[in-house]
Design an enzyme around this catalytic site. Structure first.
Site, PDB file in Angstrom:
ATOM      1  N   ARG A 356      32.617  46.030  31.167  1.00  0.00           N
ATOM      2  CA  ARG A 356      32.687  45.541  32.465  1.00  0.00           C
ATOM      3  C   ARG A 356      31.507  45.733  33.152  1.00  0.00           C
ATOM      4  O   ARG A 356      31.161  45.019  34.106  1.00  0.00           O
ATOM      5  CB  ARG A 356      34.172  45.469  32.937  1.00  0.00           C
ATOM      6  CG  ARG A 356      34.338  44.660  34.383  1.00  0.00           C
ATOM      7  CD  ARG A 356      35.974  44.794  34.759  1.00  0.00           C
ATOM      8  NE  ARG A 356      36.695  43.723  34.381  1.00  0.00           N
ATOM      9  CZ  ARG A 356      36.953  42.570  34.894  1.00  0.00           C
ATOM     10  NH1 ARG A 356      36.326  42.154  35.916  1.00  0.00           N
ATOM     11  NH2 ARG A 356      37.723  41.704  34.380  1.00  0.00           N
ATOM     12  N   GLU A 758      40.889  44.394  43.116  1.00  0.00           N
ATOM     13  CA  GLU A 758      39.562  45.014  42.761  1.00  0.00           C
ATOM     14  C   GLU A 758      38.321  44.728  43.690  1.00  0.00           C
ATOM     15  O   GLU A 758      37.561  45.613  43.989  1.00  0.00           O
ATOM     16  CB  GLU A 758      39.340  45.045  41.469  1.00  0.00           C
ATOM     17  CG  GLU A 758      40.462  45.754  40.426  1.00  0.00           C
ATOM     18  CD  GLU A 758      40.332  45.538  39.172  1.00  0.00           C
ATOM     19  OE1 GLU A 758      40.283  44.351  38.678  1.00  0.00           O
ATOM     20  OE2 GLU A 758      39.879  46.354  38.384  1.00  0.00           O
TER      21      GLU A 758
END
Lengths: 800, 507
Positions: A356, A758
């Site tokens: 990621r 997030e």
């Protein structure tokens, strides 16, 4: 039960009882529900979604009656455990002498690897982590054994009395050393597009840089805890504070050598998770289960805060080396980036975290010629794990830092360099992992924020202030975020839910997600209430429970509402469709003409109370409960090449931060923060704003005061809030304004919403960049500022 | 039930009713007693060291027939220290449910948290609620609470979810909400219940809590090995973190003579039982420039429990009070019980504070001596005094460096100077050498430069998780520069004195 595979996202399959309900033979037996005159078109029923409902547990939380694992009344005979931890970072475990511990009154047993009935290796995906240290210890804090006693303090005291004979081995304590030794937990990964090397050579300007970004302790206020109860016939009940009950179930059954169906895991709520209870909660449950199995009694394991710091993994620290090329306008031409990821002693979730970081090294910008190399370094420290952003922040911060430095090099405003490099709409819109960015709103979003925050005028004011201020210097930065929503591992993007309507019309919803404070249960209840047209207060969300919704994914990747909200919406829709068909039969209309709103069921002919319809439907043997299942559409991803469409959509946002630094001490204040963030059509604006503000402040902590310090022997010195400083009330900026972007999600997502957990975390990079701006304006060297930018770090950079 | 009869009964008032518990060991914490013995689980353990505030409860004592409230950390408070007090937890604030199925009315401090969306995961929430309750009770029902005060009073409560904005909103809002029937404290009933708990003269045999100075000193003489506590905000961690056990504890905080701050023409005397909140209030009253520093000393629940005497006697090298007190020229009065033919009498001696310490957490006190008073000279009008604290986090953090300087000029020359420093040596220290370079010198840039060099040379700080030695050394000197700049009347050189709005105004 409905066949799950019949359900699809586009057209949820209606359960079979609907057809029966509408059939004439049933209608003949129908017990007529009383009807009420329609209230007419003047009345608009208040919908639950879109409203700032209070958190479903708020009243219980403030009254102290919301139950956390350690608050559950203990079953008679419950024993308490404490861990025995390795005092050295790497070594051969030669002997464990528990005699002194066992001699302490109240101590029942010392449990170690020899007591594991199943596999001595945890069922973690890389299968590289022992349940208890076997013959070697791999980090300071690694759990070697468990002391079980009548009470907590006795167990903790006794744990210190266990004598360990460990022969020290050389320890690898930083990523540079690990990289040099090619000590990795997983193989390196390279992602590239175009020819970065050639582009760099062609570029009119080049910059090269190295810097490091520290890890972060989750500091969930409720520490890790598990309470394991043996049931009859080798079955188990596990209460645990976890974001992933299904994984705890899997791990516990694996360690006990029994089938998954013999273990039930329940979690009503966590006192905070932030990623720290995604895998890490599993360890505690396994340890407690092994002790409970050995002693045949309930065992609770609640870590002392210091032990929690020493044992559990943190956000991955990163070290970077980059070379970047750019033209006179600041346009990027060529980027070579090397990321050294400190994974700790085992893989845990390091693979997808490091992936990621690669996916987010572009943040919002088009990288035409780019080569990213990611090394998953194995060190003798805690095994670093998921933490809000999951590698994303560690990717985003690199490119944001680079763009600021490019602007400084060229004498341009960093905002202009950022706008210049944004992904395009029709062109320059494919990421380095070959995903087309279809929903980009950053240009208008950043422009609007720059306008509403007065960025341009403030830029001039800051310069003017700095020219006349001898000690205090200010800095300003506007940074965006573009965050990919979905688990990159496509298979996790599925969810299930159950909706039960009881004969009094009250509703229970249960889903595979977990509540950790983010308001998931509140949003799901809002969604279900609207689907059934009942007041929000009629819907109760219940504890996550592996015996209700099986095989659920972790509540992670910001996806809790997208996945579970949709699954619950479908479950409720099935029930509603049953009722609609039933009422359609009564009123002789089509099922599609039956409306559910305001606690009423309305057709052109009649208006009935919800409760009456439910009662009548029950009497007519209509199914009043259902499951729902959802899988995210469109996503696909090749794990080997890291290309494809890993994300269903992107969430966007931007923040402007203004800071003042003290050039005598390096201390600073965050003065003003303005945020414009994209949550699509918000299901609950208050909850979403709470996520944005909380995420921002947590991100600010990561980049400012939250410094993890390991000493030269690999011992974590900052292992309590006395030494590890998360933001406190005084750190909240005096001016802290959050606004929501008004547009709905362009993809078909529940209520047009977007994930929110997030993405806002990365908005705090604006604070880091504002600090570096202030350092530069003070005549210091912003390239010297590593994160966290503590006062010491800032002063060092100011002194150049 | 344990059939063993223990003398160690602990009694306090909860919800207006007396609670009596037997067999409470002297080293058990109030949090353990609440959660384990009474199954009152609203109060949470977040850290077990008084740094997160999840365990915050409110204590009340009757003073002249009125209740005085203090929020404290129950995780490091020894249970027996609340004997004879009223204890409030988050369970105690809402009204009893009147009808089946109805949610109980909440106290305004709870209702405001709900309405402002102040709870997310909810684990810190009962602690915040109790801090808010303490503020509410001490502000005439939450009246006039500003954002600034809320930030200061709540700095000992950590929240990891919200980013605090909604909680600060709740603090400002609670005063405007109605107080539902059944939610308020029945002061009269509580005072009566407290009165009905007859005070124990000397506490129990293993938890000694004498109520007079003589009894305290006699107890110390009789039990020189007893663990002395004076608020227990550090010793509490020896229990929770170091797992120490104390067979006998001697608590100084009930000795009524030592509960006072006495004002004399040339000094104030702060008794060893005066908590940090009241002690700092007395210091700030005399020297308003200490206000911010006093608010940055730990968090309010710690200041409400801990005492200045405890902080000084404990002698931690990173304790913030000592550099300040050294610069102010404070002295300490040590007392003991001296046996005489007539029975006995109090003997005492007085030392300059910096002479109390002999090394890392060691001092000159005899085994039968107790630190009873701290004497702080009253301010001289000509003295220029500042104290600086450097820490990673602004609030509720331990200093990397603490520097306090008091200086008097006469005709532009340094006539008197005293400098206290913390975080730079094994004990809180006085910078004698630096003072020597300044005394008698004209107060100008050259003297400052010489003094800066002297100050950096005088101490050899260590590197640790708070700061490196180099940073500590650099900053020590820079703080002296700040002192010089401030002495020249410069005002916009301190972050503490600047807000976003004031920065804008001056820009």
């Amino acid at each position: 039960m409905n066949a799950r595979d019949k359900n699809s996202t586009e057209s949820p399959v209606v359960i079979s009882s609907r057809a029966d309900a509408g059939a004439p033979s049933v209608q003949a037996e129908t017990i007529e529900a009383p009807t009420y005159p329609s209230t007419g078109s003047g009345r608009t029923a208040l919908r639950a979604a879109g409203q700032s409902r209070f958190h479903e547990s708020a009243r219980a939380q403030v009254a102290g009656t919301a139950t956390y694992i350690d608050d559950i009344p203990e079953v008679r005979g419950t024993l308490h455990a404490a861990p025995v931890c390795s005092p050295v970072a790497h070594g051969i475990l030669r002997k464990l002498d528990a005699s002194a511990a066992l001699a302490l009154p109240g101590v029942r047993a010392v449990i170690d690897a020899g007591d594991i009935p199943g596999d001595t290796t945890l069922a973690a995906f890389a299968h590289d982590e022992p349940v208890f240290a076997l013959d070697t210890v791999m980090f300071t804090g690694q759990v070697i054994a468990l002391v079980v006693a009548d009470d907590v303090m006795t167990a903790r005291r006794a744990a210190r009395l266990v004598k360990l004979d460990i022969e020290p081995l050389p320890a690898v304590l930083n990523v540079h050393e690990a990289h040099a030794l090619e000590s990795y937990v997983l193989p390196p990964v390279q992602v590239s597009r175009g020819d970065a090397g050639a582009a760099l050579k062609r570029a009119p300007h080049q910059l090269e840089g190295r810097f490091e970004v520290g890890g972060q302790e989750h500091f969930y206020l409720e520490g890790q805890v598990a309470y394991v109860l043996p049931l009859e016939q080798n079955q188990w009940w596990v209460y645990t504070s976890t974001q992933h009950p299904g994984e705890v179930q899997h791990w516990v059954s694996h360690a006990l050598g029994i089938a998954n169906n013999a273990v039930t895991v329940e979690c009503r709520r966590m006192g905070g998770g932030f990623g720290g209870k995604e895998t890490q909660a599993g360890h505690l449950a396994v340890w407690a289960a092994i002790a409970a199995n050995q002693l045949k009694c309930p065992v609770k394991l609640r870590l002392d805060r210091d032990d929690d710091f020493m044992i559990t993994g943190k956000r991955h620290p990163f070290a970077y080396h980059y070379r970047v090329g750019f033209d006179d306008s600041g346009l990027l031409c060529g980027l070579e980036l090397e990321m050294l990821v400190n994974c700790g002693f085992s893989a845990d979730l390091s693979g997808p975290v490091a992936d990621r970081a690669i996916f987010h090294a572009d943040n919002a910008y088009f990288l035409e010629d780019v080569a990213v190399a990611s090394y998953r370094c194995k060190t003798n420290t805690q095994s670093h794990t998921a933490f809000r952003g999951f590698g994303g922040p560690q990717g985003v911060i690199v490119i944001e830092r680079i763009l600021s430095d490019i602007a400084r090099t060229l004498g341009l405003d960093p905002l202009d360099v950022r706008l210049r490099n944004l992904y395009g709409i029709e062109e320059r819109n494919v990421t380095h992992y070959q995903m087309k960015v279809e929903d980009n709103i950053l240009e208008p979003l950043m422009t609007q924020l720059a306008y509403t925050s007065g960025y341009r005028e403030r830029r001039e004011q800051v310069t003017a202030w700095n020219a006349s201020s001898p000690v205090i210097q200010k800095g300003l930065a506007l940074t965006p975020v573009k965050f990919g929503i979905s688990f990159t591992a496509t298979l996790f993007n599925q969810a299930g839910a159950l909706v039960h309507v009881y004969t009094d019309g009250s509703v229970q919803v249960n889903h595979g997600g977990t509540e950790m404070g983010q308001g998931l249960n509140t949003k799901v209840a809002q969604i279900v209430a609207d689907e059934l047209g009942v007041p929000f207060e009629r819907v109760l969300a219940t504890a996550s429970d592996t015996s209700k919704v099986p095989n659920a994914s972790a509540t992670a990747a910001s996806s809790g509402t997208d996945l579970n909200g949709r699954a619950a919406q479908f479950a409720a829709r099935h029930v509603r469709d049953n009722l609609a068909a039933f009422v359609a039969g009564l009123d002789g209309c089509g099922a599609g003409a039956v409306r559910f709103e305001g606690g009423q069921v309305i057709t052109e002919k009649s208006t009935r109370r919800w409760e009456d319809v439910v009662g009548a439907a029950y009497a007519n043997r209509i199914q009043l409960w259902s499951d729902g299942f959802y899988r995210t559409p469109k996503i696909h991803y090749d794990k080997a090449t890291l290309t494809g469409r890993p994300f269903y959509y992107f969430a966007y946002g931007a923040a402007v931060s203004e800071v003042a630094i003290d050039t005598l001490t390096g201390e600073y204040r965050v003065l003003k923060v303005d945020i414009l963030h994209d949550v699509g059509h918000s299901i609950n604006p208050a909850i979403d704003i709470g996520q944005i503000e909380g995420g921002f402040i947590q991100g600010m902590g990561w980049l400012t005061t939250e410094q993890l310090v390991w000493n030269g022997k690999g011992y974590l010195q900052t292992h309590a809030p006395s030494t590890y400083k998360i933001p406190a009330t005084g750190d909240v900026p005096e001016h802290f304004k959050v606004e929501l972007w008004p547009e709905a999600n362009r993809e078909d997502n529940v209520h047009g919403s977007k994930a929110v957990g997030e993405p806002p975390f990365m908005l705090a990079i604006s604070v880091y960049e504002a600090l570096r701006d202030a350092v530069a304006q003070a005549g210091g060297d912003p390239l010297l500022v590593n994160a966290p930018a503590t006062a010491e770090e800032v002063l060092r950079a100011v002194s150049g | 039930m344990n059939s063993k009869i223990s003398a160690q009964t602990l009694r306090f008032v909860r919800r207006g009713q007396a609670v009596a518990l037997g067999n409470v060991a002297p080293d058990r914490t109030l949090l353990e007693v609440l959660r384990e013995d009474l199954q009152l689980t609203a109060t949470k353990e977040g850290c077990g060291e008084g740094d997160c505030g999840a365990c915050t409860v409110v204590l009340a004592q009757a003073v002249n027939g009125k209740l005085q409230y203090q929020s404290i950390n129950s995780c490091i408070r020894l249970a027996h220290s609340v004997d004879g007090m009223a204890v409030f937890t988050a369970e105690d604030l809402s009204a009893p449910t009147l009808k089946a199925g109805a949610s109980p009315d909440l106290h305004p401090c709870q209702e405001a948290m709900v309405q402002c969306h102040g709870s997310q995961c909810g684990f810190c929430t009962p602690g915040f609620v109790m801090s808010l309750f303490g503020m509410y009770q001490n502000s005439g029902g939450g009246q006039g609470i500003t954002r600034e005060q809320a930030q200061v009073d709540l700095s000992g409560n950590l929240c990891r979810c919200t980013g605090y904005r909604p909680i600060l909103d709740a603090a400002e809002k609670m005063g405007s909400l109605p107080l539902p029937v059944g939610c308020g404290v029945d002061e009269a009933a509580t005072v009566a219940a407290l009165k009905a708990l007859k005070p124990k003269q000397n506490g129990d045999e293993n938890y000694l809590r004498p109520t007079t100075l003589v009894a305290l000193l006699q107890a110390r003489s009789a039990h020189p090995k007893a663990q002395v506590v004076a608020g227990c905000t550090d010793v509490g961690l020896w229990v929770t973190k170091l797992h120490k056990r104390f067979e006998r504890v001697l608590d100084v905080t009930a000795a009524h003579e030592l509960e006072r701050v006495e004002t004399y023409p040339h000094h104030i005397a702060i008794g060893a039982a005066v908590n940090l909140t009241d002690a700092f209030a007395a210091l700030v009253k005399e020297r308003p420039q200490l206000k911010t520093f006093s608010q940055r000393f730990a968090g309010l629940p710690v200041r409400n429990s801990g005492t200045l005497g405890g902080n000084v006697a404990n002698g931690s090298p990173i304790g913030d009070a000592m550099p300040l007190l050294i610069a102010l020229g404070a002295s300490v009065v040590l007392m003991r019980w001296k046996k005489t033919a007539a029975g006995g009498e109090i003997a005492h001696r007085e030392l300059r504070l910096e002479d109390l310490y002999t090394g890392y957490r060691t001092n000159v006190m005899r085994a039968d001596e107790l630190l009873c008073w701290i004497k702080v000279p009253r301010p001289e009008t000509k003295a220029f005094m500042r104290v600086y604290k450097i820490s990673k986090r602004f609030d509720d953090d331990i200093s990397a460096v603490c520097l306090a300087i008091q200086m008097t000029l006469k005709d532009g020359t340094v006539q008197q100077v005293s400098i206290g420093a913390g975080g730079v040596a094994a004990t809180p220290a006085r910078a004698h050498q630096t003072e020597a370079t300044m005394l008698g010198q004209p107060w100008n840039a050259d003297t400052v430069m010489a003094a800066t060099a002297a100050l950096r040379a005088e101490f050899q700080p260590i590197s640790d998780m708070r700061a490196s030695a180099a940073y500590r050394q650099t900053v020590l000197g820079n703080l002296l520069r700040r002192f010089w700049l401030e002495s020249q009347g410069m005002t916009t050189i301190n972050l503490e004195s600047l807000t976003a709005s004031s920065l804008e105004a001056t820009a």
